[in-house]
Motif scaffolding. Structure first.
Motif, PDB file in Angstrom:
ATOM      1  N   PHE A 105      -7.559  -3.115  -7.058  1.00 27.63           N
ATOM      2  CA  PHE A 105      -8.923  -3.569  -7.364  1.00 27.63           C
ATOM      3  C   PHE A 105      -9.750  -3.852  -6.123  1.00 27.63           C
ATOM      4  O   PHE A 105     -10.941  -4.094  -6.208  1.00 27.63           O
ATOM      5  N   CYS A 106      -9.122  -3.818  -4.931  1.00 22.36           N
ATOM      6  CA  CYS A 106      -9.708  -4.532  -3.796  1.00 22.36           C
ATOM      7  C   CYS A 106     -10.339  -3.623  -2.746  1.00 22.36           C
ATOM      8  O   CYS A 106      -9.768  -2.624  -2.316  1.00 22.36           O
ATOM      9  N   CYS A 151      -6.154  -5.509   6.311  1.00 25.29           N
ATOM     10  CA  CYS A 151      -5.134  -5.644   5.280  1.00 25.29           C
ATOM     11  C   CYS A 151      -4.553  -4.272   4.962  1.00 25.29           C
ATOM     12  O   CYS A 151      -5.294  -3.310   4.808  1.00 25.29           O
ATOM     13  N   ASN A 197      -2.495  -3.799   2.266  1.00 30.69           N
ATOM     14  CA  ASN A 197      -1.828  -3.902   0.975  1.00 30.69           C
ATOM     15  C   ASN A 197      -2.302  -2.977  -0.136  1.00 30.69           C
ATOM     16  O   ASN A 197      -1.533  -2.643  -1.014  1.00 30.69           O
ATOM     17  N   MET A 198      -3.554  -2.617  -0.111  1.00 38.53           N
ATOM     18  CA  MET A 198      -4.027  -1.690  -1.139  1.00 38.53           C
ATOM     19  C   MET A 198      -3.815  -2.174  -2.569  1.00 38.53           C
ATOM     20  O   MET A 198      -3.332  -1.421  -3.434  1.00 38.53           O
ATOM     21  N   CYS A 199      -4.141  -3.428  -2.839  1.00 39.03           N
ATOM     22  CA  CYS A 199      -4.206  -3.863  -4.236  1.00 39.03           C
ATOM     23  C   CYS A 199      -5.274  -2.971  -4.876  1.00 39.03           C
ATOM     24  O   CYS A 199      -6.325  -2.737  -4.265  1.00 39.03           O
TER      25      CYS A 199
HETATM   26 FE1  SF4 Z   1      -5.343  -7.194   0.765  1.00 39.96          FE
HETATM   27 FE2  SF4 Z   1      -7.236  -7.279  -1.083  1.00 39.96          FE
HETATM   28 FE3  SF4 Z   1      -4.712  -7.277  -1.804  1.00 39.96          FE
HETATM   29 FE4  SF4 Z   1      -5.739  -9.404  -0.633  1.00 39.96          FE
HETATM   30  S1  SF4 Z   1      -6.326  -8.635  -2.614  1.00 39.96           S
HETATM   31  S2  SF4 Z   1      -3.761  -8.482  -0.205  1.00 39.96           S
HETATM   32  S3  SF4 Z   1      -7.157  -8.455   0.781  1.00 39.96           S
HETATM   33  S4  SF4 Z   1      -5.763  -5.618  -0.742  1.00 39.96           S
END
Ligand code: SF4
Ligand code: SAH
Ligand code: F3S
Length: 475
Positions: A186-187, A180, A182-184
């Motif tokens: 919290f994740c 992934c 995306n670098m949310c």
């Molecule tokens: Fe990626 Fe985690 Fe965001 Fe999902 S929550 S898009 S796995 S960074």
């Protein structure tokens, strides 16, 4: 209602007893935690080792190799694995040569630290290094600690036919991408699974065809963000592609269209969609094919744009609601589920109210709900204070769970009085005179068995329901 179902539940990966190629006399026990992606990976691991002559066992006491495929998403997911390791260590007393290995996301997160912390673990392997397992097992058997946590930019295991470990033989997971980008904030997933990469569509289609021929009637396409699937061949990174090359590549809407055409009797589901990337094209492909199920898992995380911004999710409340409106417009009657986190950094009571009001507005059929758990190295851990007290996180979680219970009940009730096309998965939990299956929206339907069997499609007239199960008779 269970607040943490698929993601956190300690589901035991039931390894089936399978004949191996040329048996090597060794037994493998493999247990999986975490998301569907991890379960799908376990099928790759099983395939690689069966190929090397291992047989599988469901009893770890008699195993020569004990593997646990781990999850690192929240602290409690990791604690569960540590507890489980205590059980495995008993085996060393009567079989000192047994190899205990930790695979998956927690292995990747902790790396060699795991070998130092947990003295009786012999092997640590990250999600991109499973091809190396036979070598690593040999190394561990010779008394050395074995580790491979190298993340790859290319590995998709595209050529490995998974050894199906599901219980019903009706629905199969097909992984379409890994990692992934995306670098949310919290994740932990970008750290444990590395960069996003898409799998060759031809290998995906082949796996779906093979599953159908083996009797499967449903595939679930898996990725952390399926909407950003893009296969260009030649291994070029997405951001390096010219506009022309992008046009020549396969995106998720196109892949979905191809998978739907494998067979009209093969149902197609997918997970997870990302609100920032989900296009109307995908929704239109769903509307076009009867065998693509009318169900979307669209994690919102929070109803407050301020919190979403701090989460680095890439959308606002308004954007999210616009995507919901598009779903309702293009696929009327589509089931919608979500993920919600309560008590993220800086979350106020007003933010919580915004989450509750968004849930009301959408009227989710189903939700996975979690209290925020700070993860080492993530953006949130580095930038923000984990400042919502634990009791407040839990109180907010309970509010969200209570509201979702009402919404789920209302969504179930709304489906009574109609005929639903159901794919039969097996006996109902309560009785072998009853069968259970799911409708397109993913609701569980139970009905008298008569002469039907798993893998059949039936039309069920639903006449009543419990809080989450539809009850009826085949018409
Ligand atoms: Fe990626 Fe985690 Fe965001 Fe999902 S929550 S898009 S796995 S960074
Ligand atoms: N790729 C998917 C979700 C992967 S993790 C997506 O982007 O939606 C599954 C869910 O776990 C997330 O949707 C989120 O709700 C939850 N989660 C992830 N990290 C968490 C954390 N640190 N604390 C609590 N919940 C978390
Ligand atoms: Fe857990 Fe890794 Fe999945 S952290 S949720 S097993 S991607």
């Amino acid at each position: 209602m269970e607040t943490e179902k698929i993601i956190d539940e300690s589901v035991q990966g039931e390894a089936l007893l399978m004949p191996s190629k040329i048996p090597n006399g060794k037994k493998l026990f493999l247990e999986s935690y975490g998301c569907q992606m991890n379960f799908s990976d376990s099928e790759i691991v099983a395939s690689i080792l069966i190929d090397k002559g291992f047989t599988t066992t469901q009893n770890f006491e008699e195993a020569d190799v004990i593997f646990v495929n781990t999850c690192a998403i929240r602290d409690n997911a990791e604690n569960r694995v540590r507890q489980r390791l205590q059980d495995y260590k008993r085996v060393k007393r009567h079989n000192p040569d047994a190899v205990i290995g930790v695979l998956g996301c927690m292995a990747e997160r902790l790396k060699s630290q795991f070998l130092e912390e947990e003295k009786l673990v012999d092997l640590v392997v990250g999600p991109d290094a499973y091809r190396d397992l036979p070598n690593l097992i040999e190394q561990a058997e010779s008394g050395q600690k074995a580790i491979n946590v190298i993340l790859s930019k290319e590995e998709t295991y595209a050529d490995i036919a998974p050894l199906r470990l599901d219980k019903n033989g009706v629905s199969a997971f097909v992984s379409i991408m890994r990692g992934c980008d995306n670098m949310c904030s919290f994740c932990v997933v970008p750290f444990t699974r590395g960069r996003e990469r898409s799998r060759d569509p031809e290998s995906i289609l082949k796996e779906c065809r093979d599953a159908f021929e083996a009797g499967y009637r449903e595939v679930t396409l898996l990725g952390q963000n399926v909407d950003s699937y893009l296969y260009s061949g030649g291994g070029l990174k997405k951001e390096k592609l010219t506009e022309e090359q992008k046009l020549a590549s396969v995106n998720f809407a196109q892949l979905l269209d191809k998978v739907a055409l494998v067979n009209p009797d093969l149902r197609v589901r997918f997970s997870t969609s990302h609100p920032k990337d989900m296009t109307d094209d995908v929704l239109e492909v769903m509307a076009k094919h009867e065998n693509i199920c009318n169900n979307i898992h669209l994690p919102v995380q929070s109803g407050s744009s301020k919190v979403l911004e701090m989460m680095n999710r890439g959308y606002t409340r308004e954007w999210y609601l616009d995507r919901i409106a598009a779903i309702r417009h293009i696929i009327p009657g589509c089931g919608i589920s979500t993920d919600i986190i309560t008590g993220f950094c800086g979350e106020t009571d007003e933010d919580q109210q915004l989450t509750l009001s968004l849930m009301q507005e959408v009227g989710y059929d189903f939700a996975f709900m979690f209290a925020y758990s700070e993860r080492p190295k993530t953006l949130a851990e580095r930038k923000y204070k984990d400042d919502v007290p634990e009791p407040v996180k839990m109180k907010r979680l309970q509010e969200v769970v209570a509201l979702q219970r009402q919404l789920s009940e209302a969504a179930t009730k709304k489906q009574v009085g109609y005929v639903h096309k159901v794919l039969i998965e097996g006996f109902s939990k309560k009785s072998e005179d009853m069968l259970m299956g799911r409708n397109s929206q993913n609701s569980v339907v139970v009905f008298p068995k008569l002469h039907y069997k798993k893998g059949d499609y039936v039309n069920v007239m639903v006449s009543s329901c419990t809080s989450s199960t539809l009850i009826g008779e085949v018409v």
